[in-house]
Each structure stands twice: as C-alpha cells, then as structure tokens.
Design a protein around this motif. Sequence first.
Motif, mmCIF file in Angstrom:
data_model
loop_
_atom_site.group_PDB
_atom_site.id
_atom_site.type_symbol
_atom_site.label_atom_id
_atom_site.label_comp_id
_atom_site.label_asym_id
_atom_site.label_seq_id
_atom_site.Cartn_x
_atom_site.Cartn_y
_atom_site.Cartn_z
ATOM 1 N N VAL A 55 11.513 -63.330 -32.416
ATOM 2 C CA VAL A 55 10.105 -63.057 -32.701
ATOM 3 C C VAL A 55 9.711 -61.850 -31.849
ATOM 4 N N PHE A 56 10.114 -61.889 -30.592
ATOM 5 C CA PHE A 56 9.988 -60.728 -29.713
ATOM 6 C C PHE A 56 11.001 -60.848 -28.593
ATOM 7 N N VAL A 57 11.319 -59.707 -27.990
ATOM 8 C CA VAL A 57 12.140 -59.629 -26.779
ATOM 9 C C VAL A 57 11.310 -58.876 -25.750
ATOM 10 N N VAL A 58 11.274 -59.370 -24.513
ATOM 11 C CA VAL A 58 10.448 -58.728 -23.489
ATOM 12 C C VAL A 58 11.302 -58.328 -22.291
ATOM 13 N N GLN A 59 10.985 -57.163 -21.729
ATOM 14 C CA GLN A 59 11.659 -56.654 -20.532
ATOM 15 C C GLN A 59 10.617 -56.208 -19.513
ATOM 16 N N ARG A 60 10.967 -56.314 -18.243
ATOM 17 C CA ARG A 60 10.193 -55.696 -17.167
ATOM 18 C C ARG A 60 11.054 -54.594 -16.578
ATOM 19 N N LEU A 61 10.611 -53.345 -16.729
ATOM 20 C CA LEU A 61 11.407 -52.197 -16.312
ATOM 21 C C LEU A 61 10.691 -51.416 -15.220
ATOM 22 N N ASN A 62 11.485 -50.699 -14.423
ATOM 23 C CA ASN A 62 10.917 -49.800 -13.418
ATOM 24 C C ASN A 62 11.899 -48.648 -13.179
ATOM 25 N N ARG A 63 11.485 -47.715 -12.362
ATOM 26 C CA ARG A 63 12.260 -46.501 -12.134
ATOM 27 C C ARG A 63 13.668 -46.805 -11.598
ATOM 28 N N ILE A 73 13.073 -43.304 -29.681
ATOM 29 C CA ILE A 73 11.987 -44.096 -29.093
ATOM 30 C C ILE A 73 12.478 -44.837 -27.852
ATOM 31 N N GLU A 74 13.673 -45.397 -27.917
ATOM 32 C CA GLU A 74 14.238 -46.080 -26.750
ATOM 33 C C GLU A 74 14.431 -45.109 -25.593
ATOM 34 N N ALA A 75 14.964 -43.927 -25.893
ATOM 35 C CA ALA A 75 15.196 -42.926 -24.850
ATOM 36 C C ALA A 75 13.874 -42.432 -24.257
ATOM 37 N N ASP A 76 12.876 -42.211 -25.103
ATOM 38 C CA ASP A 76 11.568 -41.761 -24.620
ATOM 39 C C ASP A 76 10.909 -42.825 -23.749
ATOM 40 N N THR A 77 11.111 -44.092 -24.094
ATOM 41 C CA THR A 77 10.554 -45.181 -23.283
ATOM 42 C C THR A 77 11.193 -45.190 -21.902
ATOM 43 N N ARG A 78 12.493 -44.982 -21.842
ATOM 44 C CA ARG A 78 13.177 -44.911 -20.544
ATOM 45 C C ARG A 78 12.659 -43.738 -19.716
ATOM 46 N N LYS A 79 12.414 -42.609 -20.359
ATOM 47 C CA LYS A 79 11.881 -41.439 -19.643
ATOM 48 C C LYS A 79 10.501 -41.762 -19.066
ATOM 49 N N TYR A 80 9.691 -42.464 -19.833
ATOM 50 C CA TYR A 80 8.361 -42.818 -19.334
ATOM 51 C C TYR A 80 8.480 -43.757 -18.134
ATOM 52 N N VAL A 81 9.340 -44.776 -18.253
ATOM 53 C CA VAL A 81 9.511 -45.734 -17.151
ATOM 54 C C VAL A 81 9.993 -45.027 -15.894
ATOM 55 N N ALA A 82 10.874 -44.056 -16.053
ATOM 56 C CA ALA A 82 11.415 -43.325 -14.905
ATOM 57 C C ALA A 82 10.335 -42.532 -14.169
ATOM 58 N N ARG A 83 9.219 -42.236 -14.853
ATOM 59 C CA ARG A 83 8.115 -41.501 -14.212
ATOM 60 C C ARG A 83 6.978 -42.424 -13.762
ATOM 61 N N ALA A 84 6.991 -43.671 -14.208
ATOM 62 C CA ALA A 84 5.882 -44.590 -13.938
ATOM 63 C C ALA A 84 5.853 -44.999 -12.473
ATOM 64 N N ALA A 85 4.664 -45.333 -11.991
ATOM 65 C CA ALA A 85 4.499 -45.697 -10.587
ATOM 66 C C ALA A 85 5.014 -47.089 -10.267
ATOM 67 N N GLY A 86 5.008 -47.973 -11.253
ATOM 68 C CA GLY A 86 5.416 -49.358 -11.002
ATOM 69 C C GLY A 86 6.100 -49.968 -12.210
ATOM 70 N N ASN A 87 5.849 -51.251 -12.437
ATOM 71 C CA ASN A 87 6.511 -51.972 -13.523
ATOM 72 C C ASN A 87 5.907 -51.614 -14.882
ATOM 73 N N VAL A 88 6.798 -51.502 -15.860
ATOM 74 C CA VAL A 88 6.403 -51.290 -17.250
ATOM 75 C C VAL A 88 6.994 -52.432 -18.068
ATOM 76 N N TYR A 89 6.154 -53.099 -18.847
ATOM 77 C CA TYR A 89 6.593 -54.237 -19.660
ATOM 78 C C TYR A 89 6.760 -53.766 -21.102
ATOM 79 N N VAL A 90 7.910 -54.092 -21.691
ATOM 80 C CA VAL A 90 8.223 -53.621 -23.034
ATOM 81 C C VAL A 90 8.548 -54.821 -23.920
ATOM 82 N N PHE A 91 7.785 -54.970 -24.991
ATOM 83 C CA PHE A 91 8.019 -56.010 -25.998
ATOM 84 C C PHE A 91 8.549 -55.340 -27.261
ATOM 85 N N THR A 92 9.641 -55.856 -27.795
ATOM 86 C CA THR A 92 10.261 -55.283 -28.984
ATOM 87 C C THR A 92 10.560 -56.395 -29.971
#
Length: 307
Positions: free
Chosen positions: A128-136, A214-233
């Motif tokens: 139904v969904f997959v969720v991740q918590r990502l950071n730099r 889209i996956e690669a762009d999401t990783r680029k955004y996370v690599a620049r983010a200040a903290g945790n980024v949550y991704v639901f797919t």
Amino acid sequence: MSRKSTGRRGTKTSSRKKVGQSSPSRFLKSVIAAALTSFGLATAWLHPQGLNWQSLEPFLVSLGWPTVVQQDSAPVPAAIDGYVQTSFAQCPQFFPGSRPVVPMAYAQRELCFSAFAILHSGQTKTPVFVVQRLNRQQIQSAKGVKRTDRFYAEGRLPQAERAELNDYRGSGFSRGHMAPAGDMASAQSMAQSFSLANMVPQNQAHNAGPWNKIEADTRKYVARAAGNVYVFTGPVYARRAASIGSSQVAVPSHLFKLVYDASTRRSWVHWQANQASTRVSPPISYEEFVRRTGLHLLPDSSLKTLG
C-alpha cells in the motif's frame, strides 16, 4: 506374586524395545534440527525475511514436530469506520509523527525492515505504501554499498497474500523497487530491499528512465537537507487493474513518491503514470494526493506544501 512379577518384567521388556526403536528417530530429528538451525543462521543475515519455513512444515510435521511458524505472522492494523489506523509498533522510527490512516482493504499487514517499513496488501500482493527515514549520512553511506539483485518472496506473509518470483518471469514488467536499492546504507538493508513485498510490476522504460531520475533527485535533496526526510512510495490502481502471474499480482496505473522534510515541514508528491511514455512532471500537493488516494500518510496539520 508371580503374576505381578511377570507384569513388571513384561513392562520393562516392552519399554526397552520402545526406547531402542525410537532412538534412531530421535537421533535423526537432532541431526535435522542442527542442520536447519545452521542453515537458518547462515541465511538470516543475507535474507532476514527470505527464509521460508512454511515450505519445510510438511516434512517437519511428518517427524512429529509442531508447526514452526505462523503464516500470518505480520501484524494486522486496526479497522475504524472504513479506514485503517496503522501502528507499526516495532518500527515507529520511520514515521514523522502519528501513524498513517488509510482506506480499509483486504489483508493489510505491517512489515518492519532495518531501513524501511511496508504496509502490504494481500489483495494486490504489493505494498500500500513503503516508508523510509533518510538523512545526509545515510545517502553518503549508500554510495559504498554493492547492489545484490537477489530477489525473494516475503516469508512473513501467507502464501496466498504474496508475490512469488515466478509471477514476474515473462510478464514484461520489471520488479520495481518502492524503497530503492540505491538508498540502502548497509549490506543487510540492501538484501532486504529485494523482498518482493517491496516491489510492484512496473513498466520497464518508466522504471529505468523517469522513475530512476525521481529517485536520484530525491537522494540529491536529502543530501542537502538539514535533518531527516521521510519518503513514502507506493502504487495506485485503476478500478479493474490488470495482473500478472498465478498469484495475480496487480499492475498499478500510477506510482507516487511523497517527500516530507521534517525540518522545514515542506512536502511534495511525484505522481507518475506507469507507462513508457511518462515523463517527469511537476509534483502535486499533499492535499491533492490525499484527495486522489484517500491515504493520510502525514500529520496533516503540520504541513507547508510546495507549489
């Protein structure tokens, strides 16, 4: 006296025969137990959820052993007024706050992995969904992890509710990761990402092209983010979805990727048709995503949306 003495001797003789007859059986069981334990320990690290004890049950039962695993071992969320309130009690760290509320459907089960969590549908045989918590740091670590490509059926799901490897063979669809292998920061999480519970039948050109970007762009955004980024797919289905394989794994009409930056409270959703002709398009708002799907994945009141 003589009758009692004869009875005791008869009992002892019978007991000795019984012990003598059962000893090879006990020895055989011990040998098998040791072999299975060794096999389990050796494979559990590489495929922690991939070991399918159900396939061994008929043999073990024939030896007089009890069932070794319950098929419906994955937790089932609670239903409320046509919706389901998930709990994910074993892996709350993957969520930015309150757990998702989703439309109620047949056989939804919660699965926790080391780097992501899945709400799985036994009806579609997909997430139904997959969720991740990502950071730099995770994105940086993931660059050094070798891809394995060892797909496996999810052993924690009942056989009637899961996809099998044969379902995808010759289907014309790729096994599309929802939590991408490229996000995995350890060998263990990389292995787990190849569970078929983390896959949907995806158009091959879309998977290798726009979706990969889209996956690669999401990783680029996370690599620049200040903290945790949550991704639901996850997938979205037409009313009468096509299916593949003998398990009838449903083919999604669309895929979504919801990105939520916990530091800025900004969110956006990539909404992609599962077709070869699809191109990367501007994201939609979280509110529009909820309207289209009925999936309440975020603590709605805390959000600022893009675009």
